[in-house]
Design an enzyme around this catalytic site. Sequence first.
Site, PDB file in Angstrom:
ATOM      1  N   PRO A  15       0.815  -1.227   0.000  1.00  0.00           N
ATOM      2  CA  PRO A  15       0.000   0.000   0.000  1.00  0.00           C
ATOM      3  C   PRO A  15       0.841   1.267   0.000  1.00  0.00           C
ATOM      4  CG  PRO A  15      -0.917  -1.585   1.521  1.00  0.00           C
ATOM      5  CD  PRO A  15       0.391  -2.158   1.058  1.00  0.00           C
ATOM      6  N   CYS A  16       0.385   2.252  -0.795  1.00  0.00           N
ATOM      7  CA  CYS A  16       1.149   3.485  -0.959  1.00  0.00           C
ATOM      8  C   CYS A  16       0.631   4.634  -0.114  1.00  0.00           C
ATOM      9  CB  CYS A  16       1.156   3.903  -2.432  1.00  0.00           C
ATOM     10  SG  CYS A  16      -0.489   4.376  -3.052  1.00  0.00           S
ATOM     11  N   GLN A  17      -0.575   4.496   0.473  1.00  0.00           N
ATOM     12  CA  GLN A  17      -1.189   5.649   1.129  1.00  0.00           C
ATOM     13  C   GLN A  17      -0.318   6.239   2.227  1.00  0.00           C
ATOM     14  OE1 GLN A  17      -2.698   2.830   0.387  1.00  0.00           O
ATOM     15  NE2 GLN A  17      -4.592   3.272  -0.712  1.00  0.00           N
ATOM     16  N   PHE A  19       2.692   6.777   2.239  1.00  0.00           N
ATOM     17  CA  PHE A  19       3.829   7.542   1.713  1.00  0.00           C
ATOM     18  C   PHE A  19       3.385   8.588   0.688  1.00  0.00           C
ATOM     19  CE2 PHE A  19       5.067   3.069   2.443  1.00  0.00           C
ATOM     20  CZ  PHE A  19       5.919   3.257   3.518  1.00  0.00           C
TER      21      PHE A  19
END
Length: 534
Positions: A15-17, A19
Site C-alpha cells: 500500500p502506498c497511502q 507515503f
Amino acid sequence: PLVVPRYDFILGCPPCQSFSAAGRRAEGVNGTDEDRGTLFRSYIGLLGSLKPMAFLFENVAGVTGANAGRAWAEMLAAFAGAGYEVAYRVLDAADYGVPQHRERVILVGVRADLRRRFRFPAPTHGPDSPGSKGHYPAGAAVRGVAVSDASLAATVGGRYGHLLPSIPPGLNYAFHTARLGHPRPAFAWRSKFSDFLYKADPDAPARTLKAHEGGFTGPFHWDSRPFTVGERKRLQTIPDDYGLCGNKGEVNAQVGNAVPCQLARILALAVLTQVFDTPLPFRLPLLDPADRLGFRGRKRLLTGVYHAKAAAARGPGPGPAPAAEWAARVYRATVSPDFGLTEGDGRGALTFRLGGSRGHWHLSVASAGGPPAFSVTLTPLDAKSWPAGVGRIDLSGDRLDPLVFASAWRALDAELPRLTGLADLVQLNGFYRNPQSVSCRLAFGIRRRPNQFWKALARVVAGQGVGATQTARHLGAAWGLPTPEVADFSQFLRRAGYEVRSRNTNRQIGAGRLLVPYPFPTLTPKSVQRHKAV
C-alpha cells in the site's frame, strides 16, 4: 507438509497511502509509523522464503522521503539482506506511452547469485525518448469511448463547482488566484491540492488519477464534467473489456490504485530480456545507471505555461462578474454545534449585523443585546493582498461564549464569497504553511474578565503557537498556560470552531504534539476534522 511451488518472479505493490502526497500535505508522511507502511516487511519475508530469481516493487515517489528517509533506507537494506541486488528509479508513466503523468518509484531486485544488475528501459515517449516522440495525449486516449447522455450532461456542483467551466484545460483552481492574474480571485496561491478543480488538457497527458475522488478532485474532463469509468480506464491503459466489480466508488478505487498497464508492459519486457534471456523481435533501449531523466526539471518550467494559459483564457473579454453591491444588512441565523449557519428566525437564532463600508466592514453577533464582550480586528499584512478594496474587518459578539465567537467567523466566511469572490476564510489568509496574509487581534470589553482560556485564545488569534506542530510544553509557553492545561484548552478551541490536529486525528503527527493550523476557526459541517477526536 505444505509444498511451496517454485516462483521465478514476484511482482508486488505494498500500500502506498502511507507515503503519499496527501500525507505530506497533512504535515509529513505516516510512512512506517502506521501498519500499512510496514507491509513491505512481509513482502521481504516472502522473498526470503521463496527465493525467486527477481522481483519488482512499486510505490509512490514519496516512499523515498518517508520518515526523513529512514523507511527507504530500511527497505533497501532489507532487500539486500534477503540476497538481492537492487536497482530503482522514479519514473513518469507518461514517458512510457501512458496518457497520464504518474510518478512512481520502481525497484527491481535480481538474486545476487545471478550476478546481474537490472537496467531500466529508456522512455518510449517524451523529450527523453530516443526519438523524442511526443507524449500520448488524453484526448486521443479517450476518443471513441461510449459515453451516456447522462454522463455528458453531468456537472460538478457544490460550493466551488460553478468555477470549473471558466477554468481552461490544463489548469486548476489556481486560475482563480491573484498569482495567475485573476481580477477577482477566489483562492490564495497554493491553498489547495494541485488536483483541486483540475481540468485535463486533451492535447497532453492528464495528471494522476486518484483512487478516491473528492467532490472537487480532478482530473475532470475538458468539457467540465467527471470522467466516466471507461475514460478513466483508457487513461490508465486498462483494456476496455477488462472487468471491474463493485459500485462506482469501488471501481474508481481499483482504477486509481492500478499501475498503468502500458508501463507494466514495458517493465515486463525489460525483465524478460535481462533476467530470463528472452529475445525480443525489436530493440528495447535501456538506460545506463548514470542517465538522468528530465521530467521533474520540466515541471519547474510549467509556471510560465500556466500563466500563458490563464492570460489567453481571460483575453480581452469583460472579465468576471463584479462583486455584489455593498449594502449593510441585518438578519437572524442559527449556528449549529457543527458550525453550520442557517439564516432564519429559528430556535436559538442570533442577530447578525453587517455595517461599515466596502473598505471597512463591521460584523457583529448579538445573542441577548448589550455592549461587545469581545472584538476581533483583521487587517492585511500586505495592502494589495486582499481583494475588493477591503482594508479592515471588525468582528464582535455580546457574550464570551465559544459558539458566539465561532458564529462571528462563520458569518464572515459566508460574506466573503458574496462581497469579494474569495472562497472562504482560508483564502483570506492563505494556506497555513505559506506566508500569512492577515493580522488578527482579539480584545475584550472593558467590564469583562476573561478567564485563562479566553486570554490564551487571544494569543491564538494573534498567531502564537499556530501553523506548526509543537509539543504541549511549547504550546503552553506560547499560550500562557500550564502544560497540563493545554489538553483542555484544545477542547475549548474545538468548541470555538478551531481545527486542532493531533496523533489521534492525523497519524503522521508525533506523539504528544498538536497542530492548530490557523489563527481563526475553520471548522464547518463538511470539515473532515470535525468528526475526529483530538
